[in-house]
Design a protein around this motif. Structure first.
Motif, mmCIF file in Angstrom:
data_model
loop_
_atom_site.group_PDB
_atom_site.id
_atom_site.type_symbol
_atom_site.label_atom_id
_atom_site.label_comp_id
_atom_site.label_asym_id
_atom_site.label_seq_id
_atom_site.Cartn_x
_atom_site.Cartn_y
_atom_site.Cartn_z
ATOM 1 N N UNK A 36 32.901 41.993 59.142
ATOM 2 C CA UNK A 36 31.588 41.775 58.531
ATOM 3 C C UNK A 36 31.215 40.312 58.741
ATOM 4 N N UNK A 37 29.962 40.108 59.075
ATOM 5 C CA UNK A 37 29.421 38.779 59.308
ATOM 6 C C UNK A 37 28.074 38.695 58.600
ATOM 7 N N UNK A 38 27.587 37.492 58.398
ATOM 8 C CA UNK A 38 26.296 37.353 57.744
ATOM 9 C C UNK A 38 25.546 36.158 58.305
ATOM 10 N N UNK A 39 24.230 36.216 58.181
ATOM 11 C CA UNK A 39 23.376 35.123 58.631
ATOM 12 C C UNK A 39 22.285 34.887 57.609
ATOM 13 N N UNK A 40 22.334 33.711 57.019
ATOM 14 C CA UNK A 40 21.319 33.314 56.046
ATOM 15 C C UNK A 40 20.139 32.684 56.778
ATOM 16 N N UNK A 41 18.973 32.679 56.151
ATOM 17 C CA UNK A 41 17.793 32.094 56.786
ATOM 18 C C UNK A 41 18.030 30.648 57.190
ATOM 19 N N UNK A 42 17.735 30.324 58.434
ATOM 20 C CA UNK A 42 17.872 28.959 58.905
ATOM 21 C C UNK A 42 19.291 28.508 59.170
ATOM 22 N N UNK A 43 20.249 29.425 59.067
ATOM 23 C CA UNK A 43 21.653 29.058 59.271
ATOM 24 C C UNK A 43 22.266 29.879 60.385
ATOM 25 N N UNK A 44 23.394 29.404 60.888
ATOM 26 C CA UNK A 44 24.111 30.157 61.899
ATOM 27 C C UNK A 44 24.839 31.337 61.258
ATOM 28 N N UNK A 45 25.106 32.325 62.087
ATOM 29 C CA UNK A 45 25.879 33.462 61.620
ATOM 30 C C UNK A 45 27.292 32.998 61.254
ATOM 31 N N UNK A 46 27.852 33.578 60.202
ATOM 32 C CA UNK A 46 29.199 33.220 59.792
ATOM 33 C C UNK A 46 30.023 34.467 59.491
ATOM 34 N N UNK A 47 31.318 34.328 59.616
ATOM 35 C CA UNK A 47 32.211 35.443 59.337
ATOM 36 C C UNK A 47 32.386 35.651 57.850
ATOM 37 N N UNK A 48 32.702 36.881 57.479
ATOM 38 C CA UNK A 48 32.946 37.222 56.079
ATOM 39 C C UNK A 48 34.344 37.826 55.918
ATOM 40 N N UNK A 49 34.639 38.874 56.682
ATOM 41 C CA UNK A 49 35.901 39.585 56.475
ATOM 42 C C UNK A 49 36.233 40.446 57.681
ATOM 43 N N UNK A 50 37.537 40.712 57.864
ATOM 44 C CA UNK A 50 38.021 41.622 58.898
ATOM 45 C C UNK A 50 38.962 42.627 58.276
ATOM 46 N N UNK A 51 39.016 43.814 58.881
ATOM 47 C CA UNK A 51 39.989 44.807 58.477
ATOM 48 C C UNK A 51 40.597 45.429 59.724
ATOM 49 N N UNK A 52 41.915 45.583 59.715
ATOM 50 C CA UNK A 52 42.602 46.144 60.858
ATOM 51 C C UNK A 52 42.421 47.637 60.983
ATOM 52 N N UNK A 53 42.978 48.166 62.078
ATOM 53 C CA UNK A 53 42.749 49.568 62.407
ATOM 54 C C UNK A 53 43.239 50.538 61.328
ATOM 55 N N UNK A 54 44.360 50.226 60.698
ATOM 56 C CA UNK A 54 44.917 51.113 59.670
ATOM 57 C C UNK A 54 44.397 50.811 58.279
#
Length: 128
Positions: A36-54
């Motif tokens: 999951x990633x997010x981008x706020x107005x006027x800002x660069x996209x940033x990472x939020x979280x990762x989950x593995x295959x299992x």
């Protein structure tokens, strides 16, 4: 055709909760790490979280630790992001993305590149 569709965004007051969903199609879902990633107005996209295959391996950026929880349902090709104790600074368009290795997602949280497939986002707005 690979598709990732995020949904579940909306307007919520500070301190409230939302649960985002990311439904995937067009590839073997449980072969892929989802982020999951997010981008706020006027800002660069940033990472939020990762989950593995299992679903066992998970990582969060510092700003959301203890407030957000990532999970996945491989039977339904879906990844969730439960967001609690929301803050105005969480306001952003949230995107889900897929890649084949956990390391790529882990690095993408910090460096914002390396994910292979991206979906359209869902808007989250947190009012103060």
């Amino acid at each position: 055709e690979v598709q990732l569709q995020a949904s579940g965004g909306g307007l919520v007051q500070a301190g409230g909760s939302l649960r985002l969903s990311c439904v995937a199609s067009g590839f073997t879902f449980d072969d892929y790490v989802i982020g999951w990633f997010r981008q706020a107005p006027g800002k660069e996209r940033e990472g939020v979280s990762c989950i593995g295959q299992s679903g066992i391996s998970k990582n969060y950026v510092e700003s959301v630790k203890g407030r957000f929880t990532i999970s996945r349902d491989n039977a339904n090709n879906t990844v969730y992001l439960q967001m609690d104790s929301l803050r105005p600074e969480d306001t952003a368009v949230y995107f889900c993305a897929a890649t084949i290795t956990y390391l790529k997602c882990y690095n993408a949280l910090r460096w914002n590149y390396g994910m292979d497939y991206w979906g359209k986002g869902t808007q989250v707005t947190v009012s103060s």
